[in-house]
Write an enzyme that holds these catalytic residues in place. Structure first.
Site, short mmCIF file in Angstrom:
data_model
loop_
_atom_site.label_atom_id
_atom_site.label_comp_id
_atom_site.label_asym_id
_atom_site.label_seq_id
_atom_site.Cartn_x
_atom_site.Cartn_y
_atom_site.Cartn_z
N HIS A 170 4.23 70.75 25.99
CA HIS A 170 3.06 71.37 26.47
C HIS A 170 2.13 69.89 26.66
O HIS A 170 2.61 68.64 26.37
CB HIS A 170 2.54 71.64 24.90
CG HIS A 170 2.17 73.10 24.79
ND1 HIS A 170 2.85 73.53 23.86
CD2 HIS A 170 2.78 74.46 26.02
CE1 HIS A 170 3.14 74.94 23.72
NE2 HIS A 170 2.64 75.00 25.00
N CYS A 257 -2.77 73.08 18.16
CA CYS A 257 -1.92 74.18 18.36
C CYS A 257 -2.30 75.84 16.87
O CYS A 257 -2.01 76.72 17.75
CB CYS A 257 -0.64 74.09 18.57
SG CYS A 257 0.43 73.16 16.93
C1 CIR Z 1 6.51 76.62 21.14
O1 CIR Z 1 7.44 75.87 21.21
O2 CIR Z 1 6.00 77.36 21.27
C2 CIR Z 1 6.43 76.61 19.58
N1 CIR Z 1 7.00 76.57 18.41
C3 CIR Z 1 5.10 74.94 19.17
C4 CIR Z 1 4.18 75.63 19.79
C5 CIR Z 1 3.14 74.26 19.97
N2 CIR Z 1 2.16 74.97 20.80
C6 CIR Z 1 1.06 74.03 21.19
O3 CIR Z 1 1.21 72.83 20.72
N3 CIR Z 1 0.14 74.46 21.34
#
Ligand code: CIR
Length: 269
Positions: A170, A257
């Site tokens: 991201h 997140c």
């Molecule tokens: C994913 O790959 O979507 C999750 N395992 C991790 C998401 C992390 N999200 C973020 O940094 N906003």
């Protein structure tokens, strides 16, 4: 109210408890499953830090069907002026949008949606004083970013579409806002020139995963694993709070997140 308030002055947050299915969360590289109890305790500690930083935290129930649903930042984007439902770019996460919707309806007068086509993950969106930066990535495509630009305009915010470096999950995996003028950023992303208008604080080599720090009011949450980053920010005068991320990092997560954050004008804090 000046727009910079929305960047890191918050009094409200939404989080979601991890389900035991979190051990199956998405990851780019398999370093073994996270331990469920470990994720739970990291999440509980994170919620406490948010509360100590001055936020009223709404804790949503765990969702077995969505292993990554603890990462509430990705299916929505929130501001004092209203919320925008997003459409995560990974198939296994797309149902999270309808799951977060009722909590947004409870907390916001306006809940907007992306148009029918395109994808956008909240992890690709960095709110800065001058613009809301939308990083194109493997999760956020141009149709999603353009749709988001239109919705941002309705809420009085200016969007800006930028590129996330290749191989970075991201946009905010590689940068975060430390204050109105300063970005904590990996050397690689800084060299792209994207943050020329900001002071760039470059992460120490080998500590790039610490880039996803989180400024909340007078506090900067930083992963406890990255001592040189903690020292660098401490010496620069930032009120740093180390937060454990050993387990959630195994599924590519950092500190932004796990929450949706906003300044609610209805609250007195
Ligand atoms: C994913 O790959 O979507 C999750 N395992 C991790 C998401 C992390 N999200 C973020 O940094 N906003």
């Amino acid at each position: 109210m000046p727009i910079f308030r929305t960047c890191y002055h918050f009094n409200s947050a939404i989080v979601r408890k991890p389900s035991s299915s979190v051990v199956n969360g998405l990851r780019a590289e398999d370093r073994g499953n996270p331990d469920y109890e470990g994720v739970k305790s990291e999440h509980e500690a994170y919620v406490k830090v948010l509360e100590t930083a001055g936020m009223a935290v709404t804790v949503l129930p765990a969702l077995d069907a969505y292993p990554d649903s603890i990462f509430v930042e990705d299916p929505a984007l929130v501001f004092s002026e209203g919320a925008i439902l997003l459409r995560p770019g990974s198939a296994s996460r797309q149902g999270e949008t309808k799951e977060i919707f009722p909590a947004l309806q409870d907390n916001f007068d306006r809940v907007l949606e992306l148009p029918q086509s395109g994808y956008a993950d909240g992890g690709d969106i960095l709110v800065t004083p001058g613009s809301v930066m939308i990083g194109l990535s493997a999760r956020t495509d141009l149709a999603g970013a353009n749709g988001l630009m239109d919705q941002l305009k309705k809420l009085g915010h200016k969007g800006e579409i930028v590129n996330t470096p290749k191989g970075v999950l991201h946009f905010k995996t590689a940068c975060s806002l430390l204050d109105g003028e300063t970005i904590l950023v990996t050397r690689h992303m800084s060299e792209s020139g994207l943050f020329e208008g900001f002071r760039n604080m470059i992460l120490p080599q080998g500590e790039e995963p610490a880039a996803n720090a989180l400024r909340i009011n007078e506090t900067v949450l930083v992963s406890a694993r990255y001592k040189r980053t903690l020292d660098m920010l401490d010496q620069a005068g930032y009120p740093v709070v180390p937060v454990k991320t050993a387990e959630i990092e195994k599924i590519d997560a950092g500190l932004s997140c796990m929450s949706l954050r906003w300044f609610s004008k209805l609250m007195k804090k």
